[in-house]
Write an enzyme that holds these catalytic residues in place. Structure first.
Site, PDB file in Angstrom:
ATOM      1  N   ALA A 243       0.853  -1.185   0.000  1.00 16.15           N
ATOM      2  CA  ALA A 243       0.000   0.000   0.000  1.00 16.15           C
ATOM      3  C   ALA A 243       0.888   1.234   0.000  1.00 16.15           C
ATOM      4  O   ALA A 243       1.766   1.364   0.845  1.00 16.15           O
ATOM      5  CB  ALA A 243      -0.930   0.020   1.210  1.00 16.15           C
ATOM      6  N   ASP A 244       0.669   2.113  -0.954  1.00 13.46           N
ATOM      7  CA  ASP A 244       1.453   3.342  -1.011  1.00 13.46           C
ATOM      8  C   ASP A 244       1.036   4.317   0.073  1.00 13.46           C
ATOM      9  O   ASP A 244       1.838   5.126   0.525  1.00 13.46           O
ATOM     10  CB  ASP A 244       1.301   3.997  -2.383  1.00 13.46           C
ATOM     11  CG  ASP A 244       1.908   3.140  -3.488  1.00 13.46           C
ATOM     12  OD1 ASP A 244       2.990   2.575  -3.249  1.00 13.46           O
ATOM     13  OD2 ASP A 244       1.295   3.016  -4.551  1.00 13.46           O
ATOM     14  N   ARG A 245      -0.215   4.254   0.476  1.00 16.48           N
ATOM     15  CA  ARG A 245      -0.720   5.090   1.568  1.00 16.48           C
ATOM     16  C   ARG A 245      -1.780   4.317   2.349  1.00 16.48           C
ATOM     17  O   ARG A 245      -2.594   3.597   1.775  1.00 16.48           O
ATOM     18  CB  ARG A 245      -1.367   6.386   1.053  1.00 16.48           C
ATOM     19  CG  ARG A 245      -0.438   7.343   0.326  1.00 16.48           C
ATOM     20  CD  ARG A 245       0.552   8.016   1.269  1.00 16.48           C
ATOM     21  NE  ARG A 245       1.263   9.077   0.581  1.00 16.48           N
ATOM     22  CZ  ARG A 245       2.315   8.890  -0.208  1.00 16.48           C
ATOM     23  NH1 ARG A 245       2.769   7.679  -0.402  1.00 16.48           N
ATOM     24  NH2 ARG A 245       2.904   9.909  -0.798  1.00 16.48           N
ATOM     25  N   ALA A 253      -4.434   3.356  -0.600  1.00 19.90           N
ATOM     26  CA  ALA A 253      -4.177   3.621  -2.022  1.00 19.90           C
ATOM     27  C   ALA A 253      -2.984   2.781  -2.425  1.00 19.90           C
ATOM     28  O   ALA A 253      -1.987   2.711  -1.706  1.00 19.90           O
ATOM     29  CB  ALA A 253      -3.880   5.103  -2.251  1.00 19.90           C
ATOM     30  N   SER A 277       4.759   1.129   2.614  1.00 23.21           N
ATOM     31  CA  SER A 277       5.583   2.292   2.907  1.00 23.21           C
ATOM     32  C   SER A 277       6.036   2.349   4.359  1.00 23.21           C
ATOM     33  O   SER A 277       7.143   2.739   4.657  1.00 23.21           O
ATOM     34  CB  SER A 277       4.817   3.572   2.555  1.00 23.21           C
ATOM     35  OG  SER A 277       4.530   3.633   1.196  1.00 23.21           O
TER      36      SER A 277
END
Length: 291
Positions: A243-245, A253, A277
């Site tokens: 997950a990037d965010r 996201a 992340s």
């Protein structure tokens, strides 16, 4: 030993050029921030943790041989290099956070230590610690994620689907989401792993499949459009993705293609969502409860 995307010893940094994978495994030397910027920008290195590490380590190798006339000169040099490195991938949160941390670190050290050379060495040591901490965090995440997955699924041998690349190639080693799979495999809890192509850049087919073969983990590469039928016919137990965010209310996201997998997972299986992340485990998200 896991595949390494980053090879570092004090004063020397090499990265595995991921643009050449899976056909060639070529390590390239990074001699300073400019090389680091180019490697990140051109995606020779990718994955939020690895981007931050390569950026910071490229600064460390450039710093080592340089003598500074004052602490102010050192602080300005570090701040400018770090600011420049963040422009290589503005959407990568880890390198932004690393730049903030290291800028504050050298400022704080300068206020406590009189000798400029000592401040420089302390900064390099702090950067090196980032590499060790990322690996430690990855292994802890893999262990906890695997234990949680086994508890939720209630089976001894799991069939797991993953999307994109979240393994050793995206981190200091071991991986985040793929680290969960790696830990399951080490504990003999993997029946089979399915990895998607991950279009349009094909990180799954070029990188994740490469890692799975390297680790001798039983696996199959599948087209992105096959996921729903695969879950239905092959009995996939769980999905683990990056997950990037991840925000406070649990919304996430991630890579294009994750949404359709999440929808299919909601209808068929328990969806496990690993935050790449920040190495955070959220399982299962409120909207994706296991049936």
């Amino acid at each position: 030993m896991s595949l390494l995307a980053i090879k570092y010893k004090r004063g020397h940094l090499e990265i595995l050029n991921q643009l050449l994978l899976p056909h060639e495994s070529v390590y390239e030397e990074i001699t300073g921030a400019e090389d680091g910027w180019q490697a990140i920008r051109t995606m020779k290195v990718r994955g939020a943790p690895a981007i931050a590490l390569v950026g910071a380590l490229s600064l460390a190798v450039e710093l080592l041989p340089v003598s500074f006339s004052s602490k102010e000169e050192l602080k300005n040099f570090v701040a400018e290099k770090l600011q420049y490195l963040t422009t290589a991938r503005p959407t990568a949160v880890n390198i932004m956070e690393a730049a903030k941390h290291l800028t504050l670190f050298v400022k704080d050290s300068s206020s406590k230590i009189n000798d400029t050379e000592t401040v420089k060495v302390e900064l390099i040591t702090e950067i090196e610690g980032m590499l060790e901490k990322d690996l430690s965090d990855n292994k802890a995440l893999g262990r906890l994620g695997a234990e949680h997955m086994l508890q939720l699924v209630g089976a001894d041998k799991l069939k797991v689907l993953t999307h994109c690349n979240t393994g050793s190639l995206a981190t200091s080693g071991f991986g985040t989401a793929l680290g969960v799979i790696r830990h399951l495999s080490e504990q003999d809890h993997i029946d089979h792993v399915f990895c998607t192509e991950t279009r349009p850049y094909n990180q799954g087919s070029r990188l994740t499949a490469y890692e799975l073969v390297y680790e001798n983990i039983p696996s199959t590469l599948v087209a992105d459009s096959m996921v729903s039928l695969l879950m239905k016919t092959k009995g996939v137990h769980a999905v683990v993705v990056g997950a990037d965010r991840v925000v406070a209310n649990g919304d996430t996201a991630n890579k294009i293609g994750t949404y359709q997998i999440a929808i299919a997972g909601k209808e068929v299986i328990c969806q496990l969502n690993i935050m790449e992340s920040h190495s955070m485990l959220l399982c299962p998200p409120p909207a994706l409860t296991c049936r």
